[in-house]
Write a protein that holds these residues in place. Structure first.
Motif, PDB file in Angstrom:
ATOM      1  N   ILE A 203      -2.789   1.571  -4.766  1.00 42.15           N
ATOM      2  CA  ILE A 203      -2.080   3.488  -4.489  1.00 42.15           C
ATOM      3  C   ILE A 203      -2.991   4.700  -4.186  1.00 42.15           C
ATOM      4  O   ILE A 203      -4.202   4.441  -4.840  1.00 42.15           O
ATOM      5  N   HIS A 204      -2.114   5.097  -2.515  1.00 40.52           N
ATOM      6  CA  HIS A 204      -3.811   6.331  -1.890  1.00 40.52           C
ATOM      7  C   HIS A 204      -2.919   8.243  -2.583  1.00 40.52           C
ATOM      8  O   HIS A 204      -1.751   7.363  -1.997  1.00 40.52           O
TER       9      HIS A 204
ATOM     10  N   ARG B 206      -3.421   3.616   6.798  1.00 42.09           N
ATOM     11  CA  ARG B 206      -1.679   2.720   6.873  1.00 42.09           C
ATOM     12  C   ARG B 206      -1.015   2.098   5.812  1.00 42.09           C
ATOM     13  O   ARG B 206      -0.392   1.004   5.771  1.00 42.09           O
ATOM     14  N   PRO B 207      -0.512   3.185   5.310  1.00 37.46           N
ATOM     15  CA  PRO B 207       0.558   2.418   4.507  1.00 37.46           C
ATOM     16  C   PRO B 207       2.261   1.755   4.561  1.00 37.46           C
ATOM     17  O   PRO B 207       2.544   2.042   5.513  1.00 37.46           O
ATOM     18  N   ASP B 208       2.262   1.586   3.465  1.00 41.56           N
ATOM     19  CA  ASP B 208       3.695   0.206   3.637  1.00 41.56           C
ATOM     20  C   ASP B 208       4.442   1.518   3.601  1.00 41.56           C
ATOM     21  O   ASP B 208       5.471   1.074   4.616  1.00 41.56           O
ATOM     22  N   VAL B 209       4.334   2.488   2.574  1.00 43.51           N
ATOM     23  CA  VAL B 209       5.663   3.672   2.710  1.00 43.51           C
ATOM     24  C   VAL B 209       5.227   4.583   1.769  1.00 43.51           C
ATOM     25  O   VAL B 209       3.777   4.389   0.811  1.00 43.51           O
ATOM     26  N   ILE B 210       5.670   6.134   2.366  1.00 42.87           N
ATOM     27  CA  ILE B 210       4.890   7.303   1.777  1.00 42.87           C
ATOM     28  C   ILE B 210       5.840   7.980   0.960  1.00 42.87           C
ATOM     29  O   ILE B 210       7.323   8.336   2.047  1.00 42.87           O
ATOM     30  N   LEU B 211       5.506   8.375  -0.167  1.00 39.60           N
ATOM     31  CA  LEU B 211       6.488   9.130  -1.112  1.00 39.60           C
ATOM     32  C   LEU B 211       5.861  10.923  -0.910  1.00 39.60           C
ATOM     33  O   LEU B 211       4.200  10.581  -0.987  1.00 39.60           O
TER      34      LEU B 211
ATOM     35  N   LYS C 206       1.119  -1.102  -0.065  1.00 41.86           N
ATOM     36  CA  LYS C 206      -0.225  -0.289   0.156  1.00 41.86           C
ATOM     37  C   LYS C 206       0.504   0.778   0.294  1.00 41.86           C
ATOM     38  O   LYS C 206       1.633   1.760   1.131  1.00 41.86           O
ATOM     39  N   ILE C 207       0.650   2.035  -1.083  1.00 40.09           N
ATOM     40  CA  ILE C 207       2.436   2.965  -1.314  1.00 40.09           C
ATOM     41  C   ILE C 207       0.634   3.894  -0.654  1.00 40.09           C
ATOM     42  O   ILE C 207      -0.023   3.957  -1.838  1.00 40.09           O
ATOM     43  N   ALA C 208       1.358   5.336  -0.676  1.00 41.37           N
ATOM     44  CA  ALA C 208       0.578   6.681  -0.492  1.00 41.37           C
ATOM     45  C   ALA C 208       1.537   7.810  -0.890  1.00 41.37           C
ATOM     46  O   ALA C 208       3.216   7.566  -1.173  1.00 41.37           O
TER      47      ALA C 208
END
Length: 126
Positions: A31-32, A81-86, A2-4
């Motif tokens: 994708i969020h 609760r993303p696994d990683v945030i860009l 899950k990527i934000a």
């Protein structure tokens, strides 16, 4: 995963990050997108991204509004609760990192250009 991805406008996501996000989505990632609502938000949702609107004054430097942004991002991050945030652009880089750190979510910060701080001659740009 899950990527934000967080930017100061949906327009910015659409015009500069769609290729990356579409490729990540094609690889099976959820994708969020997190940005204020604008005329380009619908293109993000039509592409299959899950959009979370926030309030962000991309040009302002009001510490009260900015502290509210930390709380708003914290709330979205806690819900998603993303696994990683860009993070892209200065406010997501700074305030989003603070919010993510409280939740122990890894971030990747990206700096593109000088931002608006250097467009005016003042204390910030001196």
């Amino acid at each position: 995963m899950k990527i934000a991805v967080v930017l100061n406008t949906s327009w910015n996501i659409y015009n500069f990050r769609m290729n990356l996000l579409s490729e990540l989505q094609a690889q099976g990632h959820e994708i969020h997108t997190i940005a204020p609502l604008d005329n380009y938000t619908r293109y993000l949702t039509e592409a299959g991204f899950i959009h979370h609107p926030i309030k962000m004054d991309s040009r302002g430097a009001n510490p009260i509004k900015d502290s509210g942004l930390i709380l708003e991002l914290f709330s979205v991050y806690r819900k998603v609760r993303p696994d990683v945030i860009l993070h892209y652009t200065i406010k997501p880089n700074v305030y989003g990192t603070l919010a993510a750190a409280m939740l122990r979510i890894p971030v990747i910060n990206n700096v593109c250009g000088l931002g608006t701080a250097f467009l005016k001659k003042n204390l910030v740009s001196a």
